[in-house]
Motif scaffolding. Structure first.
Motif, PDB file in Angstrom:
ATOM      1  N   ILE A 207       0.841  -1.191   0.000  1.00 39.70           N
ATOM      2  CA  ILE A 207       0.000   0.000   0.000  1.00 39.70           C
ATOM      3  C   ILE A 207       0.879   1.244   0.000  1.00 39.70           C
ATOM      4  CG2 ILE A 207      -1.877  -1.229   1.122  1.00 39.70           C
ATOM      5  CD1 ILE A 207      -1.219   0.184   3.701  1.00 39.70           C
ATOM      6  N   PRO A 208       0.300   2.409  -0.340  1.00 43.23           N
ATOM      7  CA  PRO A 208       1.133   3.597  -0.552  1.00 43.23           C
ATOM      8  C   PRO A 208       2.032   3.983   0.622  1.00 43.23           C
ATOM      9  CG  PRO A 208      -0.998   3.961  -1.527  1.00 43.23           C
ATOM     10  CD  PRO A 208      -1.086   2.650  -0.784  1.00 43.23           C
ATOM     11  N   ASP A 209       1.602   3.683   1.857  1.00 40.37           N
ATOM     12  CA  ASP A 209       2.447   4.095   2.990  1.00 40.37           C
ATOM     13  C   ASP A 209       3.615   3.143   3.210  1.00 40.37           C
ATOM     14  OD1 ASP A 209       0.479   2.910   5.872  1.00 40.37           O
ATOM     15  OD2 ASP A 209       1.414   1.851   4.201  1.00 40.37           O
ATOM     16  N   GLY A 210       3.701   2.117   2.367  1.00 40.48           N
ATOM     17  CA  GLY A 210       4.824   1.194   2.458  1.00 40.48           C
ATOM     18  C   GLY A 210       4.521  -0.117   3.138  1.00 40.48           C
ATOM     19  N   ALA A 211       3.375  -0.211   3.788  1.00 39.27           N
ATOM     20  CA  ALA A 211       3.025  -1.471   4.453  1.00 39.27           C
ATOM     21  C   ALA A 211       2.809  -2.556   3.406  1.00 39.27           C
ATOM     22  CB  ALA A 211       1.773  -1.281   5.292  1.00 39.27           C
ATOM     23  N   THR A 212       3.115  -3.780   3.818  1.00 38.56           N
ATOM     24  CA  THR A 212       3.000  -4.918   2.905  1.00 38.56           C
ATOM     25  C   THR A 212       2.259  -6.059   3.589  1.00 38.56           C
ATOM     26  OG1 THR A 212       5.144  -5.785   3.631  1.00 38.56           O
ATOM     27  CG2 THR A 212       5.155  -4.319   1.717  1.00 38.56           C
ATOM     28  N   ASN A 213       1.774  -6.972   2.776  1.00 39.62           N
ATOM     29  CA  ASN A 213       1.144  -8.170   3.308  1.00 39.62           C
ATOM     30  C   ASN A 213       1.309  -9.292   2.302  1.00 39.62           C
ATOM     31  OD1 ASN A 213      -0.112  -9.754   5.152  1.00 39.62           O
ATOM     32  ND2 ASN A 213      -2.121  -8.779   5.002  1.00 39.62           N
ATOM     33  N   TYR A 214       1.257 -10.525   2.799  1.00 39.34           N
ATOM     34  CA  TYR A 214       1.532 -11.691   1.968  1.00 39.34           C
ATOM     35  C   TYR A 214       0.551 -12.805   2.266  1.00 39.34           C
ATOM     36  CZ  TYR A 214       5.997  -9.298   1.570  1.00 39.34           C
ATOM     37  OH  TYR A 214       6.982  -8.360   1.345  1.00 39.34           O
ATOM     38  N   THR A 215       0.290 -13.618   1.272  1.00 43.18           N
ATOM     39  CA  THR A 215      -0.456 -14.824   1.545  1.00 43.18           C
ATOM     40  C   THR A 215       0.431 -15.769   2.356  1.00 43.18           C
ATOM     41  OG1 THR A 215      -1.871 -16.489   0.527  1.00 43.18           O
ATOM     42  CG2 THR A 215       0.225 -16.071  -0.557  1.00 43.18           C
ATOM     43  N   ASP A 216      -0.187 -16.605   3.174  1.00 41.07           N
ATOM     44  CA  ASP A 216       0.580 -17.415   4.120  1.00 41.07           C
ATOM     45  C   ASP A 216       1.621 -18.298   3.450  1.00 41.07           C
ATOM     46  OD1 ASP A 216      -2.101 -18.053   6.549  1.00 41.07           O
ATOM     47  OD2 ASP A 216      -0.731 -16.364   6.285  1.00 41.07           O
ATOM     48  N   SER A 217       1.306 -18.805   2.271  1.00 35.82           N
ATOM     49  CA  SER A 217       2.195 -19.779   1.639  1.00 35.82           C
ATOM     50  C   SER A 217       3.522 -19.176   1.173  1.00 35.82           C
ATOM     51  CB  SER A 217       1.492 -20.448   0.456  1.00 35.82           C
ATOM     52  OG  SER A 217       1.174 -19.497  -0.535  1.00 35.82           O
ATOM     53  N   VAL A 218       3.623 -17.856   1.108  1.00 29.64           N
ATOM     54  CA  VAL A 218       4.869 -17.239   0.635  1.00 29.64           C
ATOM     55  C   VAL A 218       5.557 -16.415   1.716  1.00 29.64           C
ATOM     56  CG1 VAL A 218       3.891 -17.145  -1.690  1.00 29.64           C
ATOM     57  CG2 VAL A 218       3.914 -15.069  -0.273  1.00 29.64           C
ATOM     58  N   LYS A 219       4.949 -16.295   2.882  1.00 31.81           N
ATOM     59  CA  LYS A 219       5.555 -15.510   3.961  1.00 31.81           C
ATOM     60  C   LYS A 219       6.926 -16.059   4.314  1.00 31.81           C
ATOM     61  CE  LYS A 219       1.376 -13.701   6.147  1.00 31.81           C
ATOM     62  NZ  LYS A 219       0.455 -13.742   7.316  1.00 31.81           N
ATOM     63  N   GLY A 220       7.891 -15.158   4.416  1.00 30.96           N
ATOM     64  CA  GLY A 220       9.257 -15.543   4.729  1.00 30.96           C
ATOM     65  C   GLY A 220      10.084 -15.919   3.513  1.00 30.96           C
ATOM     66  N   ARG A 221       9.422 -16.062   2.352  1.00 32.41           N
ATOM     67  CA  ARG A 221      10.141 -16.415   1.122  1.00 32.41           C
ATOM     68  C   ARG A 221      10.075 -15.307   0.073  1.00 32.41           C
ATOM     69  NH1 ARG A 221       8.432 -20.559  -1.991  1.00 32.41           N
ATOM     70  NH2 ARG A 221       6.237 -20.315  -1.434  1.00 32.41           N
ATOM     71  N   PHE A 222       8.959 -14.609   0.006  1.00 31.43           N
ATOM     72  CA  PHE A 222       8.755 -13.562  -1.000  1.00 31.43           C
ATOM     73  C   PHE A 222       8.798 -12.198  -0.325  1.00 31.43           C
ATOM     74  CE2 PHE A 222       6.021 -16.089  -4.295  1.00 31.43           C
ATOM     75  CZ  PHE A 222       6.980 -17.093  -4.305  1.00 31.43           C
ATOM     76  N   THR A 223       9.295 -11.220  -1.059  1.00 31.47           N
ATOM     77  CA  THR A 223       9.316  -9.841  -0.576  1.00 31.47           C
ATOM     78  C   THR A 223       8.866  -8.907  -1.689  1.00 31.47           C
ATOM     79  OG1 THR A 223      11.179 -10.331   0.907  1.00 31.47           O
ATOM     80  CG2 THR A 223      10.715  -8.018   0.446  1.00 31.47           C
ATOM     81  N   ILE A 224       7.848  -8.100  -1.396  1.00 33.11           N
ATOM     82  CA  ILE A 224       7.396  -7.092  -2.351  1.00 33.11           C
ATOM     83  C   ILE A 224       8.036  -5.761  -1.990  1.00 33.11           C
ATOM     84  CG2 ILE A 224       5.314  -6.536  -1.016  1.00 33.11           C
ATOM     85  CD1 ILE A 224       3.856  -6.111  -3.710  1.00 33.11           C
ATOM     86  N   SER A 225       8.440  -5.020  -3.000  1.00 40.12           N
ATOM     87  CA  SER A 225       9.007  -3.699  -2.775  1.00 40.12           C
ATOM     88  C   SER A 225       8.566  -2.776  -3.908  1.00 40.12           C
ATOM     89  CB  SER A 225      10.532  -3.755  -2.688  1.00 40.12           C
ATOM     90  OG  SER A 225      11.083  -4.242  -3.899  1.00 40.12           O
ATOM     91  N   ARG A 226       8.558  -1.484  -3.631  1.00 44.14           N
ATOM     92  CA  ARG A 226       8.132  -0.528  -4.639  1.00 44.14           C
ATOM     93  C   ARG A 226       9.079   0.652  -4.703  1.00 44.14           C
ATOM     94  NH1 ARG A 226       2.281   0.982  -3.188  1.00 44.14           N
ATOM     95  NH2 ARG A 226       2.504   2.644  -4.760  1.00 44.14           N
ATOM     96  N   ASN A 227       9.181   1.228  -5.871  1.00 40.35           N
ATOM     97  CA  ASN A 227       9.991   2.422  -6.083  1.00 40.35           C
ATOM     98  C   ASN A 227       9.070   3.470  -6.696  1.00 40.35           C
ATOM     99  OD1 ASN A 227      11.667   4.428  -7.238  1.00 40.35           O
ATOM    100  ND2 ASN A 227      13.389   2.999  -7.213  1.00 40.35           N
ATOM    101  N   ASN A 228       8.598   4.383  -5.875  1.00 39.49           N
ATOM    102  CA  ASN A 228       7.634   5.372  -6.352  1.00 39.49           C
ATOM    103  C   ASN A 228       8.246   6.358  -7.340  1.00 39.49           C
ATOM    104  OD1 ASN A 228       5.579   4.241  -4.844  1.00 39.49           O
ATOM    105  ND2 ASN A 228       5.765   5.698  -3.160  1.00 39.49           N
TER     106      ASN A 228
END
Length: 115
Positions: free
Chosen positions: A52-73
């Motif tokens: 989300i725009p403020d930088g918070a992230t969330n993941y489905t349980d099956s990928v937590k700890g393995r996937f990382t989302i990041s954004r460059n505004n």
């Protein structure tokens, strides 16, 4: 014209890593919730990760700890770093942007995890 263009999909062995990228144009990226979805053969499309725009992230349980989302505004880009990939991660991965009740989709990039 709105465009979301994904890249980075590939064939990778189990345990490997990939980094997906999505470049957005024609939207107000800074206020968009950016999402990565995936759709495996014969399955429904599922939300994998969101930013989300403020930088918070969330993941489905099956990928937590393995996937990382990041954004460059500054560059209108969102990435998905995928580590410890497993065959069940095989899918077409889609970039999605939404705000003000409108949603836009990319065409997807194929990730295949196989030995």
């Amino acid at each position: 014209q709105v465009r979301l263009v994904e890249s980075g999909g590939d064939l990778v062995q189990p345990g490997g890593s990939l980094r997906l990228s999505c470049v957005a144009s024609g939207i107000n990226f800074k206020i968009a919730t950016m999402n990565w979805y995936r759709q495996a053969p014969g399955k429904e499309r599922e939300l994998v990760a969101l930013s989300i725009p403020d930088g918070a992230t969330n993941y489905t349980d099956s990928v937590k700890g393995r996937f990382t989302i990041s954004r460059n505004n500054a560059w209108n880009r969102v990435h998905l770093q995928m580590n410890s990939l497993q065959p069940e991660d095989t899918a077409v991965y889609y970039c999605n942007a939404n705000y003000y009740g409108t949603s836009w989709w990319g065409k997807g990039t194929l990730v295949t995890v196989s030995s």
